[in-house]
Scaffold this active site. Structure first.
Site, short mmCIF file in Angstrom:
data_model
loop_
_atom_site.label_atom_id
_atom_site.label_comp_id
_atom_site.label_asym_id
_atom_site.label_seq_id
_atom_site.Cartn_x
_atom_site.Cartn_y
_atom_site.Cartn_z
N SER A 24 100.48 102.11 35.59
CA SER A 24 101.66 101.87 34.76
C SER A 24 101.24 101.00 33.57
O SER A 24 100.06 100.99 33.21
CB SER A 24 102.76 101.19 35.59
OG SER A 24 103.98 101.18 34.88
N ASN A 25 102.17 100.31 32.95
CA ASN A 25 101.83 99.39 31.84
C ASN A 25 102.82 98.26 31.82
O ASN A 25 103.73 98.19 32.67
CB ASN A 25 101.79 100.15 30.50
CG ASN A 25 103.12 100.81 30.21
OD1 ASN A 25 104.11 100.13 30.01
ND2 ASN A 25 103.14 102.14 30.21
N ALA A 26 102.67 97.35 30.87
CA ALA A 26 103.40 96.07 30.90
C ALA A 26 104.78 96.12 30.24
O ALA A 26 105.42 95.09 30.06
CB ALA A 26 102.55 94.99 30.22
N SER A 27 105.29 97.30 29.89
CA SER A 27 106.62 97.37 29.27
C SER A 27 107.68 96.86 30.25
O SER A 27 107.70 97.26 31.42
CB SER A 27 106.91 98.82 28.86
OG SER A 27 108.26 98.94 28.49
N ALA A 93 107.54 103.42 27.19
CA ALA A 93 106.08 103.49 27.19
C ALA A 93 105.65 104.38 28.37
O ALA A 93 105.24 103.87 29.42
CB ALA A 93 105.49 102.08 27.31
#
Ligand code: PMT
Length: 228
Positions: A24-27, A93
């Site tokens: 995943s990512n930090a959004s 994102a």
């Protein structure tokens, strides 16, 4: 043109490696949440399609919400909601890659190997899928607004994405570690159209940045460049 329905996406997607791990990512979902709240003051019908956002960013006032997990699910939700929409703002994102295979059981670390190779495949590009539907005249006249999250060369990368995804506008912002772009931070954005840089906003809170982005769009959309 009358703007009657908006679709706003928000937050990160998740791509599962096994039942306990994902990419995943930090959004956090904060930018998309505030865009949805701001646009609901302008456009009567707003659909908010969100990935796994922080709890406080799940239910913007004035929106109907749809929760998704993966990039493919977000694409399906966007393509179904975009029918009849007059503007799409992709602040989400979505993960660009997913594991080629998602294991049914937890991958064990006790098998002795020091290196585990993970094969990734590319996810579909949601904005490209929507702009091709527009070109096919299935949803004529829908205004497409992307975001470009960059660690460097903001203008070059943002304009490249604007062109390759066939967008009306792209909102460029810097992201990275150390409180840059994601989450609670104050931030700055630059809005580009096919004409180049058209506005700079910030540094401000994401609530105020979102209001200014929506104000800009409201006054500028009449100049939207028609696709050939
Ligand atoms: O959620 P916050 O913590 O508030 O952080 C806000 C943000 C940094 C996530 C937001 O401001 C932002 O920049 N969102 C876009 C993030 C992103 O995925 O950028 P990108 O440059 O990889 O993608 C460009 C555009 O294509 C984006 O509009 C994205 O939604 C879209 N995209 C990306 C991947 C994909 N498979 N399909 C897409 O349509």
């Amino acid at each position: 043109m009358e703007f009657s329905k908006a679709v706003v996406t928000s937050g990160p997607t998740r791509e599962w490696i096994d039942p306990v791990r994902y990419i995943s990512n930090a959004s956090s979902g904060k930018m998309g949440f505030h865009i949805a709240e701001a646009i609901a003051k302008w456009i009567p019908e707003v659909t908010y399609i969100h990935g796994q956002v922080q709890g406080e960013y799940r239910s913007p006032e004035g929106s109907r919400r749809i929760s998704v997990e993966t990039t493919s699910e977000m694409k399906d939700a966007v393509l179904s909601e975009i029918q009849g929409a007059t503007i799409l703002i992709m602040a989400a994102a979505p993960a660009d890659f997913r594991p080629a295979e998602s294991k049914e059981s937890k991958i064990k670390k006790e098998d002795g190997s020091e290196v585990i190779l993970l094969e990734l495949v590319k996810n579909p590009d949601i904005l490209k899928a929507v702009s091709s539907e527009i070109l096919r005249k299935l949803i004529p006249g829908c205004c497409l607004v992307g975001f470009a999250a960059e660690t460097d060369f903001l203008e070059e990368h943002a304009l490249g994405k604007l062109k390759s995804k066939n967008l009306n506008y792209i909102v460029g912002n810097y992201v990275g570690k150390n409180e840059k772009g994601f989450g609670e931070v104050e931030t700055s954005v630059v809005i580009y159209s096919p004409l180049g840089k058209v506005a700079e906003i910030g540094p401000l809170s994401k609530a105020l940045i979102s209001e200014r982005i929506v104000e800009f769009l409201k006054t500028d959309v009449s100049k939207v460049v028609t696709r050939s």
